[in-house]
Design an enzyme around this catalytic site. Structure first.
Site, PDB file in Angstrom:
ATOM      1  CG  ASP A 120      -1.878   1.039   1.350  1.00  0.00           C
ATOM      2  OD1 ASP A 120      -2.852   0.932   0.591  1.00  0.00           O
ATOM      3  OD2 ASP A 120      -1.733   1.987   2.143  1.00  0.00           O
ATOM      4  CD  GLU A 153      -2.212   2.344  -3.626  1.00  0.00           C
ATOM      5  OE1 GLU A 153      -3.373   2.678  -3.874  1.00  0.00           O
ATOM      6  OE2 GLU A 153      -1.703   2.450  -2.491  1.00  0.00           O
TER       7      GLU A 153
END
Ligand code: GLC
Ligand code: CA
Length: 567
Positions: free
Chosen positions: A215, A269
């Site tokens: 993330d 990401e």
């Protein structure tokens, strides 16, 4: 841009690519809170996932990515972690997790976890100690600065709007949070923080997980000056967030110290990354990550908060760039949906009744035949659609009030225009409970009230109905996944757009050695005659519409018709 190894032949033949299980994988993302509730409290959980593993295996996916399952106060549904080595009690126990791993492994399914280490929850004990005083080892786990004359230390906005700093009276200083105030950013320049992160990773890898989705990983290194952003930079602050000088060094360190010791996949990401910088993460010789989620597809229909129309030419450019790797051994992901995006069929297809199923299949064809490892998001295989929203109260997402405050209240954006865009782009579209059957609450829970509303269209759109109908979106996904396994050219083959200028037809080839497939998709609501010399000699493999013949390279394409051919 750095080029390592030999550059690609113009044709883009990926002959130098080495095989890897994660290149051949089909990944299915689960948002546990909304997947399946096993104990009737209205919240999805690990036992619910265990029950549905055979469903995922039957679809043909072989890897699941679990959005965060760790202890969290759930301000951002688990993307705010307060204990990285504990399971969120609402989701179950460590024993449940171990059972999940065992069941998955018996079905040949690998599990990857979400590694959320740009920030923690403000409830994490590290932050509790950090905020308490200027001294002590935890102060420097986060990023603290003195406020100048009561102003935040710099002009950075958070990713969702509002200042990226929150003032703490206890120590008369502010902490940095690139997301909500409940998500303070860790200070990766502190070697103890990196040790903690690597220990967390080993903890889960030693439990048998096969890798991580990382993330906000581009944001872990901050620019040391923390200088103000220029007006230009403020329009897309993520490019400054991601410009830290040590990002690649930290990822290499993570690889050396942890990842290289396991057979795992990683996907980062890549928020705030320009396409040309992506190989810096994924070029295998650099030993950082295997893949990233690039944001070009996410940006295609938005300008800041505003939803805009996307022309097919934009999609074609994105996939052409992805199909022309800049370095010999880097790998892509393909995704149209995830827990942060509206539903793929509502966005890239047409969710109105006559087109929903056929267009969901058309874009599934795209997803599973482009260059890179495909990621399916729960419900995408059913053609689940966006939710109806009648007002701000219908949103649950922590991002919404923060953005509304920043844009509408402070910047004076027109509230109706903002709300219209939000309906189309809001993350909650993807977060309503999975639609399993036509019983109450779509079979997601036996509770009276699920944690978030069920889309009222579940009576028509649900897994049970799809399973019973051999012509359903689900079965088409399944057939495509099977096709992908049968034809490795869909995984390793080169890519060529055969008709880049057509405004409605997406027509491309995948080719490797003497194997060549053609993919023909009508990305519009209209039917028309289409002709191409490439269609002169082809035999059909799969289509989302009753088979139609091609005569002398000419054929009729129904709205959203998709076909895969052997050439
Ligand atoms: C990522 C996640 C998103 C989350 C954010 C902060 O973008 O995908 O859901 O809100 O990071 O962790
Ligand atoms: Ca539950």
């Amino acid at each position: 841009m750095i080029m390592i190894g030999r550059s690609y032949a113009a044709s883009g033949v990926q002959s130098e690519t080495t095989r890897a299980w994660w290149k051949e994988a089909v990944v299915y993302e689960i948002y546990p809170r909304s997947f399946k509730d096993s104990n009737g409290d209205g919240i999805g959980d690990l036992r619910g996932i265990i029950d549905k593993l055979p469903y995922i295996r039957d679809l043909g996916a072989d890897t699941i990515w679990l959005a965060p399952i760790f202890q969290s106060p759930n301000r951002d549904n688990g993307y705010d972690i307060s204990d990285y080595k504990a399971i969120m009690p609402e989701f179950g126990t460590m024993r449940d997790f171990e059972m999940l791993m065992a069941k998955a492994s018996s079905l040949g399914i690998r599990v990857i976890l979400d590694l959320v280490v740009n920030h923690t929850s403000d409830q994490h004990p590290w932050f509790q100690k950090s905020r308490a005083s200027h001294d002590g080892p935890y102060r420097d786990y986060y990023i603290w600065r003195d406020s100048v004359h009561g102003h935040p230390p710099n002009n950075w906005p958070s990713a969702w709007g509002g200042s990226a700093w929150t003032f703490e009276p206890t120590t008369n200083s502010s902490y940095l949070h690139l997301f909500s105030p409940y998500q303070p950013d860790l200070n990766w320049d502190n070697p103890f923080v990196r040790d903690e992160v690597f220990s967390i990773m080993k903890f889960w890898l030693d439990k048998g997980v096969s890798g991580f989705r990382m993330d906000a990983i581009t944001m872990i290194s901050k620019i040391p000056s923390l200088r103000d952003m220029s007006l230009e930079e403020l329009k897309a602050p993520e490019y400054v967030y991601a410009a830290g000088p040590h990002l690649h060094a930290y990822l290499r360190e993570m690889n050396d110290r942890v990842l290289s010791h396991y057979d795992v996949m990683t996907v980062g990401e890549a928020y705030g990354m320009h396409a040309q910088d992506i190989p810096l993460f994924t070029e295998s010789a650099r030993r950082e990550l295997d893949m990233v989620f690039a944001f070009d597809i996410v940006h295609v229909d938005r300008q800041g908060w505003r939803k805009i129309a996307w022309p097919l030419s934009k999609l074609k450019e994105i996939y052409a760039a992805a199909g022309r790797p800049r370095s010999p051994d880097s790998w892509n992901t393909v995704f149209l949906d995830n827990h942060d995006q509206p539903r793929a069929v509502s966005r890239f297809g047409n969710d109105a009744a006559p087109f929903r199923e056929v267009s969901a299949k058309a874009i599934a064809t795209l997803l599973l035949t482009q260059c890179g490892t495909p990621f399916i998001y729960q419900g995408e295989e059913l053609g689940m659609t966006n939710l109806p929203f009648n007002g701000l109260d219908d949103f649950e997402d922590v991002q919404v009030p923060i953005e509304w405050d920043a844009k509408v209240k402070r910047q004076g954006v027109n509230p109706e225009a903002f709300f219209e865009s939000l309906k189309g782009l809001g993350r909650d579209n993807a977060r309503s409970p999975m639609q399993w059957d036509m019983t109450r609450n779509a079979g997601f829970t036996t509770a009276n009230k699920p944690w978030y509303r069920v889309n009222p269209n579940y009576i028509e759109i649900n897994a049970q109905a799809c399973l019973q109908n051999s012509k359903s979106v689900y079965h088409y996904f399944r057939d495509l996944i099977a096709l992908r396994r049968k034809y490795p050219v869909l995984i390793y083959g080169s890519y060529q757009d055969l008709d880049p200028d057509h405004s409605a037809v997406f027509f491309y080839s995948r080719e490797s050695g003497n194997s060549k497939l053609l993919i023909l998709i009508n990305m519009s609501d209209r039917g028309f005659t289409y002709a191409s010399p490439h269609l002169a000699k082809v035999s059909p493999l799969i289509s989302n519409v009753e088979h139609r013949s091609v005569t002398k390279g000419m054929t009729w394409l129904a709205p959203w018709e998709a076909r895969v051919y052997v050439a």
